[in-house]
Design an enzyme around this catalytic site. Structure first.
Site, PDB file in Angstrom:
ATOM      1  NE  ARG A  79       7.702   8.415  13.863  1.00  0.00           N
ATOM      2  CZ  ARG A  79       8.708   7.532  13.688  1.00  0.00           C
ATOM      3  NH1 ARG A  79       8.643   6.358  14.255  1.00  0.00           N
ATOM      4  NH2 ARG A  79      10.223   7.674  13.773  1.00  0.00           N
ATOM      5  CD  GLN A  84      11.906  -1.722  11.219  1.00  0.00           C
ATOM      6  OE1 GLN A  84      11.465  -1.320  10.552  1.00  0.00           O
ATOM      7  NE2 GLN A  84      12.945  -0.631  12.571  1.00  0.00           N
ATOM      8  CG  ASP A 129      -1.080   0.762   1.783  1.00  0.00           C
ATOM      9  OD1 ASP A 129      -2.799   1.641   0.584  1.00  0.00           O
ATOM     10  OD2 ASP A 129      -1.372   2.059   1.777  1.00  0.00           O
ATOM     11  CE1 TYR A 187       1.375   8.231   2.598  1.00  0.00           C
ATOM     12  CE2 TYR A 187       1.870   5.826   1.360  1.00  0.00           C
ATOM     13  CZ  TYR A 187       0.663   6.747   2.157  1.00  0.00           C
ATOM     14  OH  TYR A 187      -0.549   6.560   3.475  1.00  0.00           O
ATOM     15  CE  LYS A 189      11.860   2.185  16.699  1.00  0.00           C
ATOM     16  NZ  LYS A 189      12.211   1.594  15.813  1.00  0.00           N
ATOM     17  CB  ALA A 227       9.182  -2.784   7.013  1.00  0.00           C
ATOM     18  CE1 TYR A 261      -4.395   6.339   9.119  1.00  0.00           C
ATOM     19  CE2 TYR A 261      -5.898   5.817   7.284  1.00  0.00           C
ATOM     20  CZ  TYR A 261      -5.023   7.156   8.118  1.00  0.00           C
ATOM     21  OH  TYR A 261      -5.975   8.516   8.537  1.00  0.00           O
ATOM     22  CD  GLN A 280      -4.807   3.035   3.955  1.00  0.00           C
ATOM     23  OE1 GLN A 280      -3.853   3.317   4.530  1.00  0.00           O
ATOM     24  NE2 GLN A 280      -5.366   2.238   2.493  1.00  0.00           N
TER      25      GLN A 280
END
Length: 328
Positions: free
Chosen positions: A244, A300, A52, A57, A231, A295, A220, A192
């Site tokens: 983030r 990952q 996807d 992006y 983490k 990933a 998502y 989505q």
């Protein structure tokens, strides 16, 4: 790996689907091209046949890398999911619904939600070139555009289906009324939307609706952009241009940390990672068709794929749900 039929379509998608937002780099503190392409190869090699992505992006970079990676794979055995409707290159001439200013290496880039018939056709042609393919398995509108009638957008989609350039169509971030309006023109295969242990709003009304209508939910941010890996409660530090830094602020981080600690005890007992535990729980929730997992490297990617190698018992699911309930 497990494969699931999407809605009323003939598409068989891998339950764990490769989410290609982060490899685009923008908003995620950059990326390493070789690692990104290796992660795509590793995913496919371990049964993740569905990818996807979206033009937005990496401002086309994510699609380009996927196109490059797939040159060494059988295209007919990979399902490509992409989107349209977020314009960043100025081609909309400020038409559409202004969304936000994105960062491109320190430069402010205005992003618009724009899904006119002309723009939809244009974006799909560009995606096909970047992905180096002649068809898209599932095309999705990225965000609703309040300035364009849904019927106009769907007319473009209908044309693309008739031309054989897309196999099926889904929406993203759509409300129930918006889905109902779109379905007057085109059969909707999926919606989505954001869904995670920390964000279960869609269970109230959207899930019952989509289950009744046989529309698959593509989940998502099931890991809440890495927060549920735990983490970020250790010494991990985000880069300054990583979105983030602000995103995590919406949560009660102490409660999330407690949840992660409780889930870690079960993950350790099952000899799996907490990421695998969270993803597996998500795949088992009512109405969820497939789950996106990002990933940044091969390691990952393999870990994500192996999520489907184990099951969760009734008692284990009860333990997880009880831990989640403490967030309220």
């Amino acid at each position: 790996m497990e494969y699931r039929k999407l809605g009323n379509t003939e598409l068989e998608l891998s339950t764990i689907t490769y989410g290609a937002f982060a490899i685009g780099g923008n908003m995620w503190g950059g990326n390493e091209k070789k690692d990104s392409i290796d992660s795509i190869h590793a995913s496919i090699d371990h049964g993740v046949t569905t990818i996807d992505t979206a033009p937005f992006y990496g401002f086309g970079l994510s699609e380009e890398m996927i196109g490059e990676a797939l040159k060494s794979h059988d295209r007919s055995k990979v399902q490509l999911l992409t989107k349209f409707g977020l314009v960043w290159d100025g081609s909309n001439k400020e038409k559409g619904d202004f969304f936000f200013d994105a960062d491109d290496n320190g430069k402010k880039v205005p992003v618009y939600k724009y899904s006119s018939k002309e723009n939809v056709i244009k974006e799909v042609e560009e995606s096909l070139k970047r992905l180096q393919t002649d068809y898209i398995d599932l095309l999705q509108i990225h965000w609703p555009d309040a300035t364009t009638p849904i019927s106009e957008t769907m007319e473009a989609v209908e044309t693309l289906i008739q031309q054989g350039k897309i196999r099926a169509f889904g929406v993203s971030n759509y409300s129930i009324p918006q889905i109902q309006e779109a379905q007057k023109t085109v059969q909707i295969a999926s919606n989505q939307v954001a869904y995670s242990m920390l964000n279960r709003k869609i269970e109230e009304d959207l899930i019952p609706f989509t289950v009744a209508e046989n529309i698959g939910i593509i989940a998502y941010s099931p890991m809440e952009r890495g927060l549920l890996t735990g983490k970020y409660f250790t010494d991990s530090k985000l880069k300054e241009n990583d979105h983030r830094n602000g995103y995590f602020g919406q949560f009660d981080l102490q409660k999330v940390k407690t949840l992660v600690e409780e889930l870690s005890s079960l993950a350790n007992a099952k000899h799996i990672s907490i990421s695998q535990l969270v993803l597996r729980w998500t795949t088992l929730q009512k109405g969820i068709a497939i789950v996106l997992a990002g990933a940044r490297n091969a390691e990952q990617a393999v870990s994500n794929a192996k999520t489907m190698d184990f099951d969760l018992s009734v008692s284990e699911l009860e333990f997880i749900n009880q831990a989640i309930s403490k967030l309220k």
